[in-house]
Scaffold this motif. Structure first.
Motif, PDB file in Angstrom:
ATOM      1  N   GLY A   1      24.946  74.125  48.387  1.00 13.70           N
ATOM      2  CA  GLY A   1      25.877  75.289  49.231  1.00 13.70           C
ATOM      3  C   GLY A   1      25.352  75.882  50.297  1.00 13.70           C
ATOM      4  O   GLY A   1      25.922  76.097  51.289  1.00 13.70           O
TER       5      GLY A   1
ATOM      6  N   THR B   1      26.517  75.543  54.025  1.00  9.33           N
ATOM      7  CA  THR B   1      26.889  76.994  54.939  1.00  9.33           C
ATOM      8  C   THR B   1      25.864  77.515  56.151  1.00  9.33           C
ATOM      9  O   THR B   1      25.898  78.615  56.416  1.00  9.33           O
ATOM     10  CB  THR B   1      27.148  78.158  53.755  1.00  9.33           C
TER      11      THR B   1
ATOM     12  N   LYS C   1      22.676  78.155  55.751  1.00 11.46           N
ATOM     13  CA  LYS C   1      21.759  79.225  55.416  1.00 11.46           C
ATOM     14  C   LYS C   1      20.326  78.665  55.335  1.00 11.46           C
ATOM     15  O   LYS C   1      19.281  79.724  55.046  1.00 11.46           O
ATOM     16  CB  LYS C   1      22.203  79.694  54.030  1.00 11.46           C
TER      17      LYS C   1
END
Length: 257
Positions: A106, A110, A112
């Motif tokens: 995830g 995204t 990050k």
């Protein structure tokens, strides 16, 4: 639940100081090894299943899936996937400099995560700053010899006393990885400001070392008038007779002498 240290969040300390972003060639090389190669192997396995001996095709598919699984596991645990290690880089969270953890996929999707060049800059896992300013006056040889071999004691704000005769992980429901064994202590925390595995403490015979394990609310060293946050996943020396603020809990490191 937030910590009481609203004015001293971990974001106030740059965990990526002295690091160097990876170059485009390093990123391409890592992606080719970690993503493109397993996907190409997976596609080849599917083709073999359809057109050739199915057993061989399934073997290739299993190998491709295993490569992808290992890449995700290494990404979450150390940030040193096969591709990243080949180009001498590490992939970590942009905000904390820590490994991606269980939410690696995830975080990757995204945006990050970032890749950092270990040849030109500091490894994000390496200590960047000392979390505590030691006194200018060095201790005399006598007290140092007196403390040698003696084990400090941790005094928890809940009244318990723990002897730091082995590495210790404190938290709401702590665990220690197989490659970094330690005793664990489950600290009751009704406010839930403690993370499951919040902080690791170690005594090497001369020095107490503290490592915040990527906790949500951080670990702070209480000083005169202010508290200093520890960088997550950075093994940091602290003196004895110091107070650590762990979420909303506190513990005091006491010299055995």
């Amino acid at each position: 639940m937030t910590s009481t240290h609203d004015s001293l969040r971990l974001a106030d300390v740059d965990p990526l100081v002295f690091t160097e972003r990876a170059r485009a060639g390093q990123i391409v090389g890592a992606v080719a090894l970690d993503v493109v190669m397993p996907l190409a192997l997976l596609a080849a396995g599917i083709v073999v299943i359809v057109a050739g001996p199915p057993a061989l095709g399934w073997l290739v598919v299993v190998a491709a899936v295993a490569l992808l699984a290992v890449a995700v596991w290494l990404l979450g645990r150390t940030g040193r996937t096969l591709g990243a290690a080949t180009v001498d880089a590490r992939i970590v969270r942009r905000t904390t400099g820590a490994a991606a953890g269980a939410s690696a996929l995830g975080a990757l999707v995204t945006g990050k995560l970032g890749m950092f060049d270990l040849r030109k800059g500091r490894d994000p896992f390496a200590p960047a700053i000392a979390a505590f300013q030691f006194p200018d006056a060095a201790p005399t040889a006598g007290p140092s010899r007196a403390r040698r071999g003696m084990v400090p004691t941790l005094l928890l704000d809940s009244g318990e006393r723990l002897t730091l005769d082995t590495a210790l992980v404190l938290g709401r429901d702590p665990s220690a990885p197989a490659d970094a064994p330690a005793e664990v202590y489950r600290w009751a925390d009704m406010s839930r400001t403690l993370s499951k595995s919040h902080v690791r403490l170690e005594w090497d015979g001369r020095q107490v070392w503290v490592t915040d394990l990527g906790s949500t609310n951080g670990t702070f060293v209480r000083g005169a008038g202010a508290s200093t946050p520890l960088l997550p996943h950075q093994r940091t020396p602290v003196p004895t007779a110091v107070v650590l603020e762990i979420g909303d809990r506190t513990l005091t490191v006491r010299d055995a002498a």
